[in-house]
Design a protein around this motif. Structure first.
Motif, short mmCIF file in Angstrom:
data_model
loop_
_atom_site.label_atom_id
_atom_site.label_comp_id
_atom_site.label_asym_id
_atom_site.label_seq_id
_atom_site.Cartn_x
_atom_site.Cartn_y
_atom_site.Cartn_z
N TRP A 259 0.84 -1.21 0.00
CA TRP A 259 0.00 0.00 0.00
C TRP A 259 0.87 1.26 0.00
N LEU A 260 1.91 1.28 0.81
CA LEU A 260 2.80 2.45 0.85
C LEU A 260 3.50 2.66 -0.48
N SER A 277 6.44 5.08 6.50
CA SER A 277 7.58 4.16 6.56
C SER A 277 8.21 4.15 7.94
N GLY A 278 8.16 5.27 8.63
CA GLY A 278 8.72 5.32 9.98
C GLY A 278 7.92 4.55 10.99
N LEU A 289 15.48 6.83 3.70
CA LEU A 289 14.91 8.05 4.28
C LEU A 289 15.82 9.25 4.06
N ILE A 290 17.13 9.04 4.15
CA ILE A 290 18.05 10.14 3.92
C ILE A 290 17.90 10.67 2.49
N ARG A 291 17.68 9.77 1.55
CA ARG A 291 17.46 10.22 0.16
C ARG A 291 16.18 11.07 0.07
N GLN A 292 15.16 10.69 0.79
CA GLN A 292 13.90 11.46 0.75
C GLN A 292 14.08 12.84 1.40
N MET A 293 15.01 12.92 2.35
CA MET A 293 15.28 14.21 3.00
C MET A 293 15.84 15.24 2.03
N ALA A 302 9.97 12.70 5.99
CA ALA A 302 11.16 11.86 6.15
C ALA A 302 11.83 12.13 7.50
N GLY A 303 11.85 13.40 7.90
CA GLY A 303 12.43 13.76 9.20
C GLY A 303 11.62 13.17 10.35
N ALA A 304 10.29 13.23 10.23
CA ALA A 304 9.43 12.67 11.28
C ALA A 304 9.60 11.16 11.37
N ALA A 305 9.69 10.50 10.21
CA ALA A 305 9.90 9.06 10.19
C ALA A 305 11.24 8.70 10.81
#
Length: 359
Positions: A259-260, A277-278, A289-293, A302-305
């Motif tokens: 789903w995600l 994702s987090g 996640l770092i790439r999404q940042m 991404a930061g919250a995750a």
């Protein structure tokens, strides 16, 4: 003029009160509880910060306990000047502390007139269950819907089971009461109420529908709730994060990840997928996640995750910033030169390397 005020009419012990000091304690207590409430409304509350506020708040409340009923003029004046949630909390807390039935009734009416009664509910939760027990027992079965809401909210705040009364509250004619009761049923794992909760999936109002879905997910009946939870999450309203978290809990991991992935395909729902994702509890996603940042539109989720997966990162002040010079030109352009508090991808990467988290 002396700063000492004697209030023999309010304090039969004739205790001397230093007006400026009591007023300061009143103002601080109201401010600190409002600050605490705001912190707790965050999607990921900083519990360390909350604990620090709690200590300061309790110190000011202790001072008002010492002042006794002579504190009332200052509390009344504070509410009259600034009738907000913190002042309402203090008014209600002090009325209960003083066991003043007249003032408690006034607090209920003030709560009824406020936007959501958070100050009254907060005071009920701050007091010990045995202190508010007689009030809650009177309110939870009252004819008045707001009193039932307060009674159910107090039970929710203290995680107290109202036993057979909960079945009635889940079907209450008042929307707010139903919503709180459904949340309480899920929190208490009241599996005996699954049928009643499932019936609320068709509720005419959205809050009870959401909390019915949430409760079913908590009770292990996520198959009944998944569609509703995903719908609320994707809609992006104020309860979207609650629904997202419950939706991730309600379905098998493989289905959730699929789903995600689907959500990631659309710019409108990609931030939701990144935030979700987090909630998977998978620290192996850190490199992704770092790439999404590095993508302005995805940096905040991404930061919250990241913080959810690595709570220890809260202690490092280098990892988040509002400075375009640190975030990069793409962020300056995307946010018109005024970016919010966002993760600095390079700094997060360095932090992760220092801890051997990017193997």
């Amino acid at each position: 003029m002396s700063k000492t005020m004697w209030r023999a009419d309010l304090n039969p012990t004739l205790r001397p009160v230093v007006s400026d000091v009591v007023r300061q304690h009143v103002e601080q207590a109201a401010f600190l509880w409002a600050q605490r409430d705001t912190l707790m409304m965050a999607e990921l509350p900083d519990l360390k910060a909350v604990a620090g506020v709690d200590k300061r708040l309790e110190a000011n409340l202790d001072a008002l306990r010492i002042a006794g009923s002579a504190g009332w003029p200052f509390i009344l004046a504070a509410y009259e000047d600034f009738p907000q949630k913190g002042e309402l909390f203090l008014f209600t807390w002090f009325a209960i502390e003083q066991a003043d039935r007249k003032r408690i009734a006034e607090a209920v009416e003030l709560g009824r007139q406020s936007e959501n009664g958070r100050g009254v509910v907060g005071a009920l939760i701050w007091h010990k269950p045995q202190t508010i027990g007689p009030l809650v027992r009177d309110w939870i079965g009252a004819q008045d819907a707001f009193q039932r809401f307060l009674g159910a909210s107090a039970c929710m705040g203290h995680k107290v089971d109202p036993k057979q009364m909960l079945a009635r509250l889940v079907c209450d004619p008042d929307t707010r009461v139903r919503a709180v009761a459904l949340r309480l049923a899920g929190t208490l794992r009241r599996t005996d109420l699954v049928a009643e909760i499932a019936a609320c999936l068709d509720d005419i109002d959205e809050p009870p529908r959401l909390w019915a879905c949430w409760a079913l997910a908590e009770l292990g009946s996520g198959d009944l709730a998944t569609a509703g939870l995903r719908k609320v999450a994707v809609a992006g309203g104020p309860e979207a994060m609650i629904a997202l978290r419950a939706a991730i809990k309600a379905a098998p991991d493989k289905d959730v990840r699929a789903w995600l992935v689907e959500l990631l395909k659309s710019p409108e729902t990609a931030p939701l997928a990144v935030r979700g994702s987090g909630m998977l509890g998978d620290r192996g996603l850190l490199h992704w996640l770092i790439r999404q940042m590095r993508v302005p539109a995805l940096a905040a989720p991404a930061g919250a995750a990241f913080l959810e997966l690595f709570t220890e990162a809260r202690e490092d002040g280098r990892l988040f910033s509002i400075e375009s010079s640190l975030l990069g030109q793409a962020f300056a352009d995307h946010f018109d030169g005024d970016p919010p508090f966002l993760p600095v991808a390079d700094n997060v990467k360095d932090w992760a390397k220092e801890r051997n988290l990017l193997d």
